[in-house]
Motif scaffolding. Structure first.
Motif, PDB file in Angstrom:
ATOM      1  N   THR A   1       0.860  -1.182   0.000  1.00 22.21           N
ATOM      2  CA  THR A   1       0.000   0.000   0.000  1.00 22.21           C
ATOM      3  C   THR A   1       0.891   1.225   0.000  1.00 22.21           C
ATOM      4  O   THR A   1       1.531   1.567   0.990  1.00 22.21           O
ATOM      5  N   ARG A   2       0.933   1.877  -1.140  1.00 23.12           N
ATOM      6  CA  ARG A   2       1.747   3.069  -1.312  1.00 23.12           C
ATOM      7  C   ARG A   2       0.875   4.301  -1.378  1.00 23.12           C
ATOM      8  O   ARG A   2      -0.360   4.205  -1.468  1.00 23.12           O
ATOM      9  N   LEU A   3       1.509   5.482  -1.288  1.00 25.16           N
ATOM     10  CA  LEU A   3       0.767   6.734  -1.367  1.00 25.16           C
ATOM     11  C   LEU A   3       0.089   6.847  -2.720  1.00 25.16           C
ATOM     12  O   LEU A   3       0.754   6.964  -3.758  1.00 25.16           O
ATOM     13  N   GLY A   4      -1.231   6.767  -2.754  1.00 25.96           N
ATOM     14  CA  GLY A   4      -1.968   6.936  -3.999  1.00 25.96           C
ATOM     15  C   GLY A   4      -2.038   5.697  -4.845  1.00 25.96           C
ATOM     16  O   GLY A   4      -2.659   5.732  -5.908  1.00 25.96           O
ATOM     17  N   LEU A   5      -1.345   4.608  -4.486  1.00 29.61           N
ATOM     18  CA  LEU A   5      -1.320   3.408  -5.329  1.00 29.61           C
ATOM     19  C   LEU A   5      -1.441   2.175  -4.449  1.00 29.61           C
ATOM     20  O   LEU A   5      -1.120   2.193  -3.255  1.00 29.61           O
ATOM     21  N   HIS A   6      -1.873   1.108  -5.109  1.00 26.29           N
ATOM     22  CA  HIS A   6      -1.943  -0.205  -4.454  1.00 26.29           C
ATOM     23  C   HIS A   6      -1.178  -1.181  -5.349  1.00 26.29           C
ATOM     24  O   HIS A   6      -1.610  -1.466  -6.460  1.00 26.29           O
ATOM     25  N   TRP A   7      -0.024  -1.615  -4.888  1.00 28.43           N
ATOM     26  CA  TRP A   7       0.841  -2.485  -5.678  1.00 28.43           C
ATOM     27  C   TRP A   7       0.772  -3.914  -5.150  1.00 28.43           C
ATOM     28  O   TRP A   7       0.519  -4.145  -3.962  1.00 28.43           O
ATOM     29  N   THR A   8       1.033  -4.815  -6.057  1.00 28.28           N
ATOM     30  CA  THR A   8       1.050  -6.237  -5.704  1.00 28.28           C
ATOM     31  C   THR A   8       2.359  -6.825  -6.190  1.00 28.28           C
ATOM     32  O   THR A   8       2.729  -6.657  -7.357  1.00 28.28           O
ATOM     33  N   TYR A   9       3.095  -7.495  -5.293  1.00 30.19           N
ATOM     34  CA  TYR A   9       4.308  -8.182  -5.703  1.00 30.19           C
ATOM     35  C   TYR A   9       3.981  -9.637  -5.993  1.00 30.19           C
ATOM     36  O   TYR A   9       3.129 -10.248  -5.339  1.00 30.19           O
ATOM     37  N   VAL A  10       4.652 -10.160  -7.012  1.00 29.68           N
ATOM     38  CA  VAL A  10       4.423 -11.541  -7.448  1.00 29.68           C
ATOM     39  C   VAL A  10       5.776 -12.186  -7.665  1.00 29.68           C
ATOM     40  O   VAL A  10       6.663 -11.588  -8.294  1.00 29.68           O
ATOM     41  N   THR A  11       5.951 -13.393  -7.153  1.00 32.69           N
ATOM     42  CA  THR A  11       7.169 -14.155  -7.399  1.00 32.69           C
ATOM     43  C   THR A  11       6.778 -15.588  -7.717  1.00 32.69           C
ATOM     44  O   THR A  11       5.895 -16.158  -7.065  1.00 32.69           O
ATOM     45  N   ALA A  12       7.369 -16.114  -8.739  1.00 33.21           N
ATOM     46  CA  ALA A  12       7.063 -17.483  -9.177  1.00 33.21           C
ATOM     47  C   ALA A  12       8.370 -18.228  -9.359  1.00 33.21           C
ATOM     48  O   ALA A  12       9.335 -17.683  -9.914  1.00 33.21           O
TER      49      ALA A  12
END
Length: 783
Positions: free
Chosen positions: A282-293
């Protein structure tokens, strides 16, 4: 020369042995290999499952730590940006500043942005957008750039219109470079009040990629970050609106479809199974998702590797057992093997030689040849090494060595030290300043080299056992050696003959003055530094008026320090009086007279030099009394050290004129002109205020606190007119003004400006050409 590296090469297989040897070999193999095989199989069966669990747990812990580290780095950057946005240097005053014209403000912004960039290593560039009459972007990298593109300007203003004070943007372009995108943190400035611009922190693509790469659990797989719309923020290939691989695109769509904040699942793609782990930022103004496979095969690779290592250890034990059986043959071959390793250079020949004996013979001959070459080079360098050692010895650099160690060193350098005593002679050259262009003070090394060569040739021609030492400071040392049985008087006599011949040759060839000092015979080598010190002290007792002198330390020692010291106090007083009166030329002449008296009365270099040092102190004291700081005139220069290194009286006189008196004269002339200008300006104001009274040069000088002579001289020098003429011109101009602008009678006007009527009539007609009445009538007719 070859570099020999010892290396253990595999031995050649021994010849076939008998039956006992074969049976013994089988027993040894059985005893050593069976336990190793049992242990290896047990470790493989029991350890594989445990290793698999530990690897999986370790990978999960590493992933969580990497996610925390990335989240912490971005949080730290957000906090840092907020702190900088509230910095007083970004207050609202920048809104009305034209940054292209304000160089100081712009430089401060450059330095501030550079500090901001260096404060956080994740930042690539820091931009400051200022929305003024001419919108510009200040960058720590590109300087000031005008926002020329309408699209760029619209983008910046759209960012400023956001309701949030700070937020992240994915793929925000840099100014005037629409194709240059990266992730950026935007913060409005100032932090409080109406914003006039924005601080934009562009993240470093490579470091973002490096952070994402830390999420990877293996080479076979992928790691990336996407935003809430499923667009890529960072992949392992780039940052800022990157395009993912087909696998990453498909995996991002699967994450979007799941609509969960975090989790782990298995994902099949093109026949390969991957374990996928994802979570949100949860960043300022953004919602990021990390993915690792990561591929399951890569996850289990450590387990397979450990299993293979166990099998490898078992095989290694078998090989060790096999090698131990060949120990007997290795013992026989071991001496030859060591010799080959000593001589073999694996950089030139990676493979070991096939014929060890032939190889050893060749290397031995090569070593003999190189030994001869080194011996020849050492013989060629020995003269230079001898002279260098002798220079350091005489200068006292080997004070920690004993007499025996010094003699051993000298024997090693080719001296015959058995039953030898020594006598040191010092040649000192002076008088370079008298040669009128043939040599200069900067040619000390050249003159020293020439004098050393002359001394070398003379000693060689006379057959003297001597060594020459060039001190490179217009002095040369000559070390004479003689036997213990030879009388000291004979040795000193030979030294005097050499000194006479050397002095005559130096004078004839180089045309310079020379002083030769002969030391006392020395039984110990360790006493040479002390002898050199005494000779240099004795050199100060030379008579500066003599062209050539030969002095003996034996003759000088009883009288050194007992002579009366002559000092011309009267000449010193004249120098100080000229300094106090501000007469630099007279001061320079007085210094020359002072030095000449020193030379005539004292004669010795020591007295001349000491007197000159005393005079330097007196001059600096007189300058200080005159109101000038010597440090302000000469800076941090050590004048005493400069004067202490001079031996010639003529050079001392010139040095005093150029280095001491001339800077004082320049400062005095500058201050005198300024004082005269201010005095004349005050006098003019005084005359304008008092022209109608009884004004005179004497009264004006008294009221201004100066002498009539000084005021008259300054008036003539600055205004180019006499004081009385200036007063007359001023009164006549005032009379003209009264004649033009009033109806006053001529007599009244004369009294008004400080004159009698009759005197005004005569003076007015003399200067203007008509009487005051005629001047008024002419003026009236013209009107």
């Amino acid at each position: 020369m070859n570099h020999f590296v010892q290396r253990d090469w595999p031995d050649r297989p021994p010849a076939i042995k008998g039956r006992f040897y074969r049976k013994s070999l089988l027993i040894v193999l059985s005893i050593t290999c069976l336990p190793t095989a049992i242990i290896g199989i047990t470790l493989y069966l029991l350890g594989s499952s445990h290793i698999g669990k530990e690897v999986t747990s370790s990978n999960e812990a590493l992933l969580l730590n990497a996610v925390k580290r990335i989240n912490g780095d971005l949080n730290q950057l957000e906090l840092t940006a907020t702190q900088w946005a509230f910095d007083p240097r970004f207050d609202g005053s920048l809104r009305n500043v034209d940054l292209k014209d304000q160089y100081t403000v712009t430089q401060n912004l450059y330095r501030t942005l550079t500090v901001m960039k260096g404060f956080y290593p994740l930042v690539d560039q820091v931009h400051l957008f200022v929305d003024g009459k001419s919108p510009v972007v200040v960058s720590d990298f590109d300087g000031i750039e005008a926002v020329s593109s309408p699209d760029d300007l619209a983008g910046y203003r759209a960012v400023m219109s956001s309701k949030q004070g700070a937020f992240w943007l994915n793929g925000f372009p840099r100014v005037n470079r629409s194709d240059d995108h990266t992730v950026a943190l935007v913060h409005k400035v100032p932090g409080i009040g109406q914003p006039y611009g924005t601080l934009i922190f562009y993240l470093d693509r490579d470091k973002l990629v490096s952070l994402v790469h830390e999420l990877s659990l293996g080479k076979a797989g992928s790691s990336f970050i996407i935003d809430e719309k499923g667009r890529f923020v960072v992949t392992e290939k780039g940052a800022g609106l990157p395009e993912g691989t087909p696998f990453e695109t498909a995996l991002a769509a699967e994450i979007k479809r799941r609509e969960t904040g975090s989790g782990t699942f298995l994902y099949n793609f093109q026949g390969e199974t991957y374990t996928v782990t994802f979570g949100d930022f949860t960043r300022l103004g953004l919602h990021w998702t990390y993915v690792t496979a990561a591929s399951l095969s890569s996850m289990t690779a450590p387990v397979k590797m450990m299993s293979r290592m166990i099998v490898g250890v078992s095989l290694f034990g078998f090989v060790v057992a096999l090698l131990l059986s060949w120990l007997a043959s290795k013992r026989i071959y071991h001496p030859i093997h060591r010799l080959v390793g000593l001589f073999h250079d694996e950089r030139r020949a990676p493979d070991p030689p096939s014929d060890e004996i032939g190889f050893l013979e060749k290397q031995w001959r090569h070593l003999n040849r190189e030994s001869r070459e080194l011996r020849e080079k050492l013989e060629q360098a020995q003269p230079w090494m001898r002279s260098s050692f002798l220079l350091h010895l005489i200068q006292g650099h080997y004070y920690s060595f004993t007499e025996e160690e010094l003699r051993e060193r000298m024997n090693a350098y080719g001296w015959s030290m058995d039953g030898k005593r020594f006598l040191l002679v010092l040649l000192q050259v002076t008088g370079l300043s008298r040669l009128q262009g043939r040599f200069t003070d900067g040619d000390a090394q050249l003159v020293s080299f020439a004098a050393a060569n002359i001394a070398q040739e003379l000693t060689a021609a006379r057959g003297e056992q001597a060594d020459i030492v060039n001190f490179q400071d217009l002095s040369v040392g000559i070390l004479l050696s003689f036997g213990r049985e030879e009388p000291e008087e004979a040795a000193r006599g030979s030294a005097f003959q050499l000194a006479a011949s050397l002095a005559e040759t130096i004078c004839a060839v180089l045309k310079v003055q020379s002083t030769i000092l002969i030391g006392r015979p020395l039984p110990r080598i360790a006493d040479l530094p002390e002898s050199l010190r005494h000779l240099r002290q004795a050199a100060r007792y030379r008579d500066v008026q003599e062209e050539t002198q030969i002095l003996s330390l034996e003759d000088l020692l009883p009288s050194m320090g007992r002579e009366a010291v002559p000092y011309p106090f009267g000449a010193e007083k004249e120098v100080k009086q000229a300094i106090r009166m501000g007469l630099p030329e007279e001061a320079a002449a007085a210094v020359q007279s002072f030095v000449e008296i020193l030379v005539q009365e004292g004669g010795k270099e020591m007295f001349v030099q000491d007197g000159a040092l005393q005079l330097l102190g007196s001059i600096q004291h007189a300058i200080l009394e005159a109101g000038y700081q010597p440090r302000g005139l000469y800076g941090d220069d050590d004048l005493y050290a400069e004067l202490r290194g001079m031996r010639d009286p003529e050079r001392m006189t010139e040095w005093f004129r150029v280095r001491v008196i001339k800077p004082y004269g320049k400062a005095l002339a500058c201050d005198k002109a300024l004082h005269q200008r201010r005095l004349v300006e005050r006098a003019m104001e005084y005359v304008k205020e008092n022209y109608d009274s009884d004004v005179s040069l004497e009264r004006c000088a008294e009221d201004l606190g100066t002498s009539p002579f000084t005021l008259s001289k300054a008036f003539k020098h600055i205004a180019d007119i006499n004081f009385i003429d200036y007063l007359i011109q001023l009164r006549i101009e005032k009379a003209k003004e009264l004649l033009d602008d009033t109806d006053m009678k001529v007599g009244e006007i004369a009294l008004q400006i400080g004159y009698q009527p009759s005197y005004l009539n005569r003076l007015f007609k003399k200067l203007v050409g008509v009487t005051p009445g005629q001047y008024r009538e002419r003026k009236a007719n013209l009107e």
